[in-house]
Design a protein around this motif. Sequence first.
Motif: not given
Length: 140
Positions: A9-10, A71-72, A112-113, A117-119
Amino acid sequence: MRFADRYPIIVTPRKNDCRDFWSRCLGFQVGFDSQWFTWLTAEDGSASIAFMTPDHPSAPPGPEAFTGSGMCFELQVDDADVAHAELSAAGMAVEYPLTNEAFGQRRFGFHDPAGLWIDVVQQIEPAAGYWDRYAVAAAA
């Protein structure tokens, strides 16, 4: 213990922006959405993620708003070239270019907004001998 699901959960004031980004750009489906919380899942059910505003009284103790570091989120794909082409064609601002890494991944990345980080990775053959220096010696 048996889990029905597991997902991060971000905590972010940009919950709606994240919901829209993950739906539009990454093909995740909204499974639940409210003013303060949204839960999304990959179309095939292989991954889930949630976003929560920092101001709701039902928030569990401890989660401060995410600051974008530490975090990614890995999205493993069968073909990084295809994923890169699709996201680039959709206008994604790729921040880490499509790269073959010596440790055995072909990958690219972006934020993302919320700053997560999206890897996006594809497993490939590592460079010969790359992992030798990290191998744990067998006990004698």
